[in-house]
Design an enzyme around this catalytic site. Structure first.
Site, short mmCIF file in Angstrom:
data_model
loop_
_atom_site.label_atom_id
_atom_site.label_comp_id
_atom_site.label_asym_id
_atom_site.label_seq_id
_atom_site.Cartn_x
_atom_site.Cartn_y
_atom_site.Cartn_z
N SER A 30 -29.31 77.05 49.07
CA SER A 30 -29.22 77.45 47.67
C SER A 30 -27.81 77.99 47.40
O SER A 30 -26.83 77.28 47.62
CB SER A 30 -30.31 78.49 47.35
OG SER A 30 -30.47 78.65 45.96
N GLU A 56 -29.86 68.93 46.24
CA GLU A 56 -31.17 69.46 45.87
C GLU A 56 -30.93 70.55 44.82
O GLU A 56 -29.82 71.04 44.66
CB GLU A 56 -31.91 70.03 47.09
CG GLU A 56 -31.19 71.16 47.83
CD GLU A 56 -31.38 72.53 47.21
OE1 GLU A 56 -32.42 72.75 46.54
OE2 GLU A 56 -30.50 73.39 47.37
N HIS A 70 -35.84 73.65 47.70
CA HIS A 70 -36.58 74.82 47.26
C HIS A 70 -38.09 74.61 47.19
O HIS A 70 -38.82 75.51 46.79
CB HIS A 70 -36.09 75.26 45.87
CG HIS A 70 -34.74 75.89 45.85
ND1 HIS A 70 -33.58 75.16 45.98
CD2 HIS A 70 -34.35 77.18 45.71
CE1 HIS A 70 -32.53 75.97 45.91
NE2 HIS A 70 -32.97 77.21 45.74
#
Length: 320
Positions: free
Chosen positions: A125, A224, A291
């Protein structure tokens, strides 16, 4: 002034990655919070897992610091990362979570210490910004995987085992396309080889124009994201296309795009297929990396083979 001098700027595919030693039972790992704040109850399960693998997890001095949406000031967050790299007893660095803030402190990382004693670093992330900085400054291969703020309902037993293997073994990892993933329809057949690089799409785009943005020529780009409606994903991919950074990629590995929907009759898979489908390289969606539920762990900065025809991504270990 911290040492942030870059190593020679070369395409990712031509650079030799530095792979830190795999973690072993008894090794100390430090939990740091380079981005958003966390709480003790969020780390309890992650600490339990790490200890269960025989590792010795310790908290960085400012792991629970809080300054609004940041885990303490930029200076405190950088100090913890620098302390972890400077301590010879620490063999691995586990980020507690993502959130926001890593980009604010990466220019204060002591790269000389990173190069002198390379260590395993795991996160994802917002941690993509830290991983890009470590690649630029030390050619350090890192690990794209869950942080210590562990949620069993999202990360079942096979997710934990995937992380353990990536940190503590030198086995290659093969991730297979899952038809149940929202990005599964995004496939352009073919086979590509090259170093896997990337992570969170927002952070990749936010790195454009900075000295941390890698030259993606010859690489397999991993993307992502979470919570981004399709039109924003379109905007980010279009920006990558217009800057030319996608022109030389060998392939694209598409992970989980979680909660990426709005009220328009266009899905995130539609956008990904539209913006990636005409690059002339293999593209493989449906990879459980990101995630979403069942997140798997892979090394970044290390060699990989993307077989979009077979539906697999095989990644060499990020550790030696």
């Amino acid at each position: 002034m911290t040492d942030t001098r870059p190593v020679t700027a070369v395409p990712v595919a031509l650079a030799q990655p530095v792979r830190p030693a795999a973690l072993r039972p008894g090794d100390q790992v430090m939990l740091v919070s380079p981005s958003g704040p966390t709480r003790p109850e969020r780390l309890a399960r992650g600490l339990e897992l790490l200890a269960g693998w025989g590792l010795r997890p310790v908290l960085a001095p400012n792991a629970y610091a809080r300054h609004g949406y940041l885990a303490g000031s930029d200076e405190l967050r950088a100090a913890d990362v620098n302390a972890a790299f400077a301590d010879p007893e620490v063999r691995g660095i586990v980020c507690t979570r993502g959130g926001y803030g890593a980009q604010r402190m990466v220019d204060s990382i002591e790269m000389a210490a990173v190069r002198a004693d390379p260590k395993v670093v795991v996160g994802f992330s917002d941690i993509t910004a830290l991983q890009f900085a470590l690649w630029r400054g030390a050619r350090l291969a890192t690990v794209h995987g869950p942080g210590a703020a562990w949620l069993d309902q999202r990360l079942p037993e096979h997710s934990a085992e995937s992380l353990r293997r990536a940190l503590m073994t030198t086995e290659a990892v093969t991730v297979s396309r899952l038809a149940t993933e929202e990005t599964a329809p995004v496939v352009v057949a073919g086979v590509a080889t090259g170093p896997l690089i990337g992570g969170n799409l927002c952070l990749i785009v936010s790195s454009l124009g900075t000295h941390d943005m890698p030259d993606l020529t010859g690489s397999i780009l991993l993307i992502e994201d979470v919570g981004e409606p399709p039109y924003k994903v379109d905007r980010m991919l279009t920006q990558l296309r217009r800057t030319g950074v996608l022109a030389g990629v060998a392939g694209v590995a598409v992970g989980q795009f979680t909660n990426c929907a709005d009220n328009w009759a266009v899905s995130v898979a539609d956008v990904l297929a539209d913006r990636l489908g005409d690059l002339g390289v293999p593209v493989l969606g449906g990879l459980p990396i990101g995630h979403g539920d069942g997140q798997l762990t892979v090394g970044v900065g290390t060699s990989a083979t993307l077989d979009a025809t077979a539906g697999t991504l095989t990644v060499s270990p990020a550790v030696a």
